[in-house]
Scaffold this motif. Structure first.
Motif, PDB file in Angstrom:
ATOM      1  N   PRO A  15       0.800  -1.235   0.000  1.00  0.00           N
ATOM      2  CA  PRO A  15       0.000   0.000   0.000  1.00  0.00           C
ATOM      3  C   PRO A  15       0.831   1.283   0.000  1.00  0.00           C
ATOM      4  O   PRO A  15       0.393   2.305  -0.544  1.00  0.00           O
ATOM      5  N   ASN A  16       2.034   1.236   0.588  1.00  0.00           N
ATOM      6  CA  ASN A  16       2.845   2.448   0.639  1.00  0.00           C
ATOM      7  C   ASN A  16       3.397   2.848  -0.719  1.00  0.00           C
ATOM      8  O   ASN A  16       3.855   3.989  -0.880  1.00  0.00           O
ATOM      9  N   ASN A  17       3.385   1.941  -1.689  1.00  0.00           N
ATOM     10  CA  ASN A  17       3.759   2.307  -3.054  1.00  0.00           C
ATOM     11  C   ASN A  17       2.518   2.538  -3.908  1.00  0.00           C
ATOM     12  O   ASN A  17       2.605   2.562  -5.131  1.00  0.00           O
ATOM     13  N   ILE A  18       1.387   2.717  -3.253  1.00  0.00           N
ATOM     14  CA  ILE A  18       0.145   3.077  -3.939  1.00  0.00           C
ATOM     15  C   ILE A  18      -0.342   4.443  -3.458  1.00  0.00           C
ATOM     16  O   ILE A  18      -0.563   5.358  -4.245  1.00  0.00           O
ATOM     17  N   TYR A  19      -0.474   4.587  -2.128  1.00  0.00           N
ATOM     18  CA  TYR A  19      -0.987   5.849  -1.584  1.00  0.00           C
ATOM     19  C   TYR A  19      -0.132   7.046  -1.975  1.00  0.00           C
ATOM     20  O   TYR A  19      -0.654   8.140  -2.215  1.00  0.00           O
ATOM     21  N   VAL A  20       1.182   6.837  -2.035  1.00  0.00           N
ATOM     22  CA  VAL A  20       2.065   7.954  -2.365  1.00  0.00           C
ATOM     23  C   VAL A  20       1.724   8.542  -3.734  1.00  0.00           C
ATOM     24  O   VAL A  20       1.802   9.757  -3.939  1.00  0.00           O
ATOM     25  N   TRP A  21       1.296   7.684  -4.666  1.00  0.00           N
ATOM     26  CA  TRP A  21       0.956   8.159  -6.014  1.00  0.00           C
ATOM     27  C   TRP A  21      -0.491   8.637  -6.073  1.00  0.00           C
ATOM     28  O   TRP A  21      -0.791   9.616  -6.788  1.00  0.00           O
ATOM     29  N   LEU A  22      -1.375   7.991  -5.329  1.00  0.00           N
ATOM     30  CA  LEU A  22      -2.747   8.491  -5.261  1.00  0.00           C
ATOM     31  C   LEU A  22      -2.769   9.923  -4.724  1.00  0.00           C
ATOM     32  O   LEU A  22      -3.611  10.739  -5.126  1.00  0.00           O
ATOM     33  N   ASN A  23      -1.845  10.235  -3.838  1.00  0.00           N
ATOM     34  CA  ASN A  23      -1.767  11.572  -3.261  1.00  0.00           C
ATOM     35  C   ASN A  23      -1.474  12.633  -4.324  1.00  0.00           C
ATOM     36  O   ASN A  23      -1.829  13.810  -4.156  1.00  0.00           O
TER      37      ASN A  23
ATOM     38  N   VAL B 169      -3.347   8.299 -12.121  1.00  0.00           N
ATOM     39  CA  VAL B 169      -2.719   7.059 -11.671  1.00  0.00           C
ATOM     40  C   VAL B 169      -3.258   5.930 -12.533  1.00  0.00           C
ATOM     41  O   VAL B 169      -4.434   5.572 -12.446  1.00  0.00           O
ATOM     42  N   ARG B 170      -2.402   5.369 -13.370  1.00  0.00           N
ATOM     43  CA  ARG B 170      -2.792   4.295 -14.282  1.00  0.00           C
ATOM     44  C   ARG B 170      -2.512   2.944 -13.632  1.00  0.00           C
ATOM     45  O   ARG B 170      -1.387   2.690 -13.209  1.00  0.00           O
ATOM     46  N   ILE B 171      -3.521   2.110 -13.583  1.00  0.00           N
ATOM     47  CA  ILE B 171      -3.431   0.833 -12.875  1.00  0.00           C
ATOM     48  C   ILE B 171      -3.255  -0.325 -13.861  1.00  0.00           C
ATOM     49  O   ILE B 171      -4.098  -0.530 -14.737  1.00  0.00           O
ATOM     50  N   VAL B 172      -2.154  -1.041 -13.708  1.00  0.00           N
ATOM     51  CA  VAL B 172      -1.924  -2.282 -14.436  1.00  0.00           C
ATOM     52  C   VAL B 172      -2.474  -3.424 -13.589  1.00  0.00           C
ATOM     53  O   VAL B 172      -2.338  -3.410 -12.363  1.00  0.00           O
ATOM     54  N   ARG B 173      -3.091  -4.415 -14.211  1.00  0.00           N
ATOM     55  CA  ARG B 173      -3.633  -5.547 -13.484  1.00  0.00           C
ATOM     56  C   ARG B 173      -2.750  -6.777 -13.649  1.00  0.00           C
ATOM     57  O   ARG B 173      -2.240  -7.040 -14.738  1.00  0.00           O
TER      58      ARG B 173
END
Length: 407
Positions: free
Chosen positions: A110-118, A126-130
């Protein structure tokens, strides 16, 4: 002096009473790291502290980490952890409205997600790869990039399901397009080979308390020199500016200041001296063996455990030889549970039995997670497989069928 695997293992008292297979969570405390802490505490207690010596020791540790990842010490900054390193960089990028960052949220911490969502507050997309059952490829990231992509953020090794990502093609792709490749190396640096030059990594963040074998509360940020000069820190303090008269923290220069052309521009306030000195001892251990030797040893064990688990009927979600194999081996069904749980009763029972038998490991996102380092050996792996086999037999007896754990 080069340490053998046996000598390395002997540095960790935890093996006197447990089988430690949980480096993905944290490192066990080694004697050299404890001794480095004790020396620092003794100095502080007996003399009040010799700060000049502590500052000099900081530079030794900085140089050791730079050697570990094949970087220049000038490209290394001290941080508290991975999260701080990521935030330093994300907030220093000169974003423009409409820019985007590419991540794979399925496998990221999560810490490599929230930082970019911010960064969406600055109109950054924020482009999400699945992933496919926890597997993501370099091509998946490349296909998500367009002419407004500024950053591609990845984990070198995912914390679950535990797969190594080949950074070379992604790094080359990003370098050719002027895109910053940001790598979370929390689960790789120290146990897997990391070469920021060969992999074309622009930014790398790591904490000291996992595979680097140091304590909590400290980390490193690597930023390639060409990017470092472009990034303007959000926070500024005395250590992050150049003052001609003196390097002392209390000397104030002119109101017109210059940022150093090295990693110090991201360092503010005083340092975690004790953790830095202790991490220096841990890095000395790793460098005395060599990253390639450590990786080869660990991959042999990981392959042995993977093959053994599959032979006993377990689903293995982590990598294979030539396809994402790393120090982490996970068994079960991907996504069959919460962060610390599994919806598979037989898998939970196996996990509890391993803990009761003296193993230290984790349960993550529905998976039993084994994670290894240079201190582990074949006896550890074979002992774990024996528990799985016995638990399989127990399930078969109690149900009267050939039902296998996690299958």
């Amino acid at each position: 002096m080069v340490m053998t695997a046996e000598e390395f293992r002997a540095c960790f008292p935890v093996f006197d009473h447990r089988v430690y297979m949980d480096i993905a969570a944290r490192a066990p405390l080694s004697r050299p790291v404890r001794e480095a802490y004790d020396r620092w505490l003794d100095d502080w207690q007996s003399t009040g502290g010799t700060k000049d010596q502590w500052m000099a020791a900081l530079e030794v540790t900085r140089e050791r980490f730079a050697r570990l990842i094949n970087a220049s010490p000038r490209e290394i900054s001290y941080t508290k952890n991975v999260s701080e390193g990521l935030n330093i960089v994300a907030n220093a990028v000169d974003w423009r409205a409409g820019d985007n960052v590419v991540i794979c949220a399925d496998v990221e911490h999560p810490n490599n997600i929230y930082v970019w969502l911010n960064e969406r507050r600055r109109d950054v997309e924020v482009r999400i790869v699945r992933s496919r059952d926890g597997k993501v490829t370099p091509e998946d990231y490349m296909e998500a990039v367009d002419d407004r992509t500024r950053v591609v953020a990845v984990s070198h090794v995912s914390f679950a399901p535990g797969r190594l990502l080949d950074l070379v093609p992604i790094g080359r792709f990003c370098r050719d397009r002027g895109i910053m490749l940001v790598v979370d190396a929390a689960q790789s640096a120290g146990v897997m080979q990391v070469d920021v030059q060969a992999m074309n990594i622009d930014v790398l963040c790591v904490s000291s308390h996992k595979a680097i074998l140091g304590p909590y509360g400290m980390g490193f940020l690597y930023c390639r020199q060409e990017w470092l000069r472009q990034l303007r820190p959000v926070y500024l303090a005395r250590y992050s500016v150049l003052v001609e008269e003196s390097d002392h923290e209390e000397v104030m220069g002119a109101f017109q200041y210059r940022l150093p052309d090295d990693g110090r521009r991201f360092e503010i306030g005083n340092y975690n001296y004790g953790a830095a000195l202790a991490t220096g001892a841990a890095l000395d251990m790793l460098l005395s063996v060599g990253s390639q030797t450590i990786e080869d040893h660990v991959l042999d064990l990981a392959d042995r455990l993977t093959v053994g688990l599959e032979a006993l009927g377990l689903d293995v979600c982590s990598g294979r030889r030539g396809d994402g194999l790393c120090q982490m081996i996970t068994a079960g069904r991907w996504g069959a549970g919460g962060h610390y749980s599994s919806s598979d009763e037989s898998l939970r029972r196996l996990f509890d039995e391993l803990i009761a038998r003296g193993f230290t490991l984790s349960l993550r996102r529905g998976l039993v997670r084994f994670s290894l380092h240079y201190y582990n050996n074949k006896n550890d792996v074979d002992a774990a497989l024996r528990v799985v086999e016995e638990e399989n037999r127990s399930v078969a007896i109690s149900t009267g069928t050939r039902t296998e754990i996690g299958g």
